[in-house]
Design an enzyme around this catalytic site. Structure first.
Site, mmCIF file in Angstrom:
data_model
loop_
_atom_site.group_PDB
_atom_site.id
_atom_site.type_symbol
_atom_site.label_atom_id
_atom_site.label_comp_id
_atom_site.label_asym_id
_atom_site.label_seq_id
_atom_site.Cartn_x
_atom_site.Cartn_y
_atom_site.Cartn_z
ATOM 1 N N GLY A 12 -25.783 23.837 12.892
ATOM 2 C CA GLY A 12 -27.085 24.062 11.931
ATOM 3 C C GLY A 12 -26.787 22.653 10.985
ATOM 4 N N THR A 13 -26.786 21.850 11.687
ATOM 5 C CA THR A 13 -27.355 20.677 10.277
ATOM 6 C C THR A 13 -29.156 20.194 10.985
ATOM 7 O OG1 THR A 13 -26.690 18.650 11.923
ATOM 8 C CG2 THR A 13 -25.631 19.172 10.431
ATOM 9 N N ASN A 14 -29.628 20.746 11.923
ATOM 10 C CA ASN A 14 -30.724 21.003 12.420
ATOM 11 C C ASN A 14 -31.513 21.662 11.509
ATOM 12 O OD1 ASN A 14 -31.890 18.514 14.132
ATOM 13 N ND2 ASN A 14 -29.735 19.141 15.149
ATOM 14 N N MET A 91 -26.931 26.437 22.390
ATOM 15 C CA MET A 91 -25.753 25.607 23.074
ATOM 16 C C MET A 91 -25.862 26.666 24.850
ATOM 17 S SD MET A 91 -25.162 23.300 22.347
ATOM 18 C CE MET A 91 -24.794 21.567 21.491
ATOM 19 N N ILE A 93 -28.187 28.115 27.613
ATOM 20 C CA ILE A 93 -29.393 27.870 28.884
ATOM 21 C C ILE A 93 -30.690 29.628 28.780
ATOM 22 C CG2 ILE A 93 -30.244 27.457 31.367
ATOM 23 C CD1 ILE A 93 -28.379 25.036 31.410
ATOM 24 N N LEU A 94 -31.690 29.229 28.711
ATOM 25 C CA LEU A 94 -32.258 30.269 28.696
ATOM 26 C C LEU A 94 -33.039 31.130 29.846
ATOM 27 C CD1 LEU A 94 -33.688 30.385 25.119
ATOM 28 C CD2 LEU A 94 -31.886 31.911 25.554
ATOM 29 N N ASN A 108 -36.611 22.982 21.851
ATOM 30 C CA ASN A 108 -35.774 22.395 22.011
ATOM 31 C C ASN A 108 -35.116 21.135 20.938
ATOM 32 O OD1 ASN A 108 -32.952 22.572 21.927
ATOM 33 N ND2 ASN A 108 -33.488 21.404 24.102
ATOM 34 N N HIS A 110 -33.390 17.568 21.862
ATOM 35 C CA HIS A 110 -32.363 17.585 22.941
ATOM 36 C C HIS A 110 -31.701 15.597 22.204
ATOM 37 C CE1 HIS A 110 -29.909 17.048 26.484
ATOM 38 N NE2 HIS A 110 -30.197 15.754 26.829
HETATM 39 C C1 GAR Z 1 -27.784 18.469 17.406
HETATM 40 O O1 GAR Z 1 -26.696 16.857 17.769
HETATM 41 C C2 GAR Z 1 -28.537 18.504 18.975
HETATM 42 O O2 GAR Z 1 -29.384 18.046 19.152
HETATM 43 C C3 GAR Z 1 -27.671 19.428 19.861
HETATM 44 O O3 GAR Z 1 -26.033 19.757 19.251
HETATM 45 C C4 GAR Z 1 -26.265 18.966 18.707
HETATM 46 C C5 GAR Z 1 -26.347 20.765 17.048
HETATM 47 O O4 GAR Z 1 -25.897 20.087 15.877
HETATM 48 N N1 GAR Z 1 -28.075 20.592 20.511
HETATM 49 C C6 GAR Z 1 -27.946 20.025 22.219
HETATM 50 O O5 GAR Z 1 -27.268 19.455 22.815
HETATM 51 C C7 GAR Z 1 -28.639 20.937 23.282
HETATM 52 N N2 GAR Z 1 -28.537 20.559 24.622
HETATM 53 P P1 GAR Z 1 -26.337 20.980 14.837
HETATM 54 O O6 GAR Z 1 -26.041 22.561 15.077
HETATM 55 O O7 GAR Z 1 -25.654 20.133 13.577
HETATM 56 O O8 GAR Z 1 -27.879 20.793 14.076
#
Ligand code: GAR
Length: 208
Positions: A12-14, A91, A93-94, A108, A110
Site C-alpha cells: 500500500g505505498t501507493n 493484483m 484482473i477485473l 490503475n 502499472h
Molecule cells: C506497485 O509498484 C504497482 O505499480 C504494482 O505493484 C506495486 C504495489 O505496491 N502494480 C502492479 O503491478 C499492477 N499490475 P504498493 O502496494 O506498495 O502500492
C-alpha cells in the site's frame, strides 16, 4: 466532492501516497472514502485504519472466478457511491461486468511504460525482472484507465526513470515508485476529480 475508493492487495505505498496527497490538499475535488483489499493480510489495511479510512476485505480466494469476484466488488462500489476507483497495487484482473459499468472511472498504476512489460502475468516485481532481462535503458510507470483487457485502457500519464547497470528488480522498483508512481497517481486522481481528463476516440487527454 468525488468519492474515491482505493483497491489494494499488498503493502500500500501507493495508497499512502494518495493519503498524503489528500492531507496536503493536492487532490482537489476528491476524498478517499473507502479502501477495499483482496487480501486480508495486506499492510495497506493498517495504513487505512491509521488514517481513519473505512476499509472492507473481499478476499479473492473466496470466489470461484474473476466474474463472481468482480460482481462482489461492483456491489460494494455501488454501495460506497464510488465516483473514482483507483487500483493501487491491486493484483487481480477485473471482469468486464465491472469495467464496462465503471468505464473511464477506474484508474490503475502499472510499473512499466505501457505497452512494454504489461498484460497478464506482469505485476509487481515480475515487471522489473522482465525489464532488466530485456536490457531496456529506461523504464517507468503508467497511469491508465482500466478496460476489459489487462493494462490496455487509455493512458493518462507516464513518467520515466533511467535503468542503471547494477540495478536489481527491487532497486528499479523502488526508483520507479519514488520518482513516478507516488507522484503521478495522486496527480491523476486530482485531474480526474477536477474533470480535467478528456476522452477522444478512446484516448485520454489532460485538459490543463
Ligand atoms: C506497485 O509498484 C504497482 O505499480 C504494482 O505493484 C506495486 C504495489 O505496491 N502494480 C502492479 O503491478 C499492477 N499490475 P504498493 O502496494 O506498495 O502500492
Amino acid at each position: 466532492m468525488k468519492n474515491i475508493v482505493v483497491l489494494v492487495s499488498g503493502g500500500g505505498t501507493n495508497l499512502q501516497a494518495l493519503i498524503d496527497a489528500e492531507k496536503s490538499g493536492e487532490i482537489k475535488g476528491g476524498k478517499i472514502t473507502c479502501v477495499i483489499s483482496s487480501n486480508p493480510n495486506a499492510y495497506a489495511l493498517t495504513r487505512a485504519a491509521e488514517n481513519g479510512i473505512a476499509s472492507r476485505v473481499i478476499p479473492r480466494k473466496e470466489f470461484a472466478d474473476s466474474k463472481s469476484y468482480s460482481m462482489a466488488i461492483l456491489e460494494t462500489l455501488d454501495e460506497e457511491k464510488a465516483d473514482l476507483v483507483i487500483l493501487a497495487g491491486f493484483m487481480t484482473i477485473l471482469d468486464e461486468c465491472l469495467t464496462s459499468k465503471y468505464a473511464y472511472k477506474i484508474i490503475n498504476v502499472h510499473p512499466a511504460l505501457i505497452p512494454s512489460f504489461c498484460g497478464e502475468g506482469y505485476y509487481g516485481l515480475h515487471v522489473h525482472e522482465a525489464a532488466l532481462a530485456y536490457g531496456v535503458k529506461v523504464s517507468g510507470a503508467t497511469i491508465h484507465f482500466v478496460n476489459e483487457k489487462a493494462d490496455a485502457g487509455a493512458i493518462i500519464l507516464q513518467g520515466v526513470v533511467n535503468v542503471e547497470k547494477d540495478d536489481t528488480p527491487e532497486i528499479l522498483q523502488r526508483r520507479i515508485m519514488e520518482n513516478v508512481e507516488w507522484k503521478l497517481l495522486p496527480k491523476a486522481a486530482s485531474l480526474f476529480c477536477q474533470d480535467k481528463i478528456e476522452i477522444i476516440d478512446e484516448k485520454a487527454y489532460v485538459t490543463e
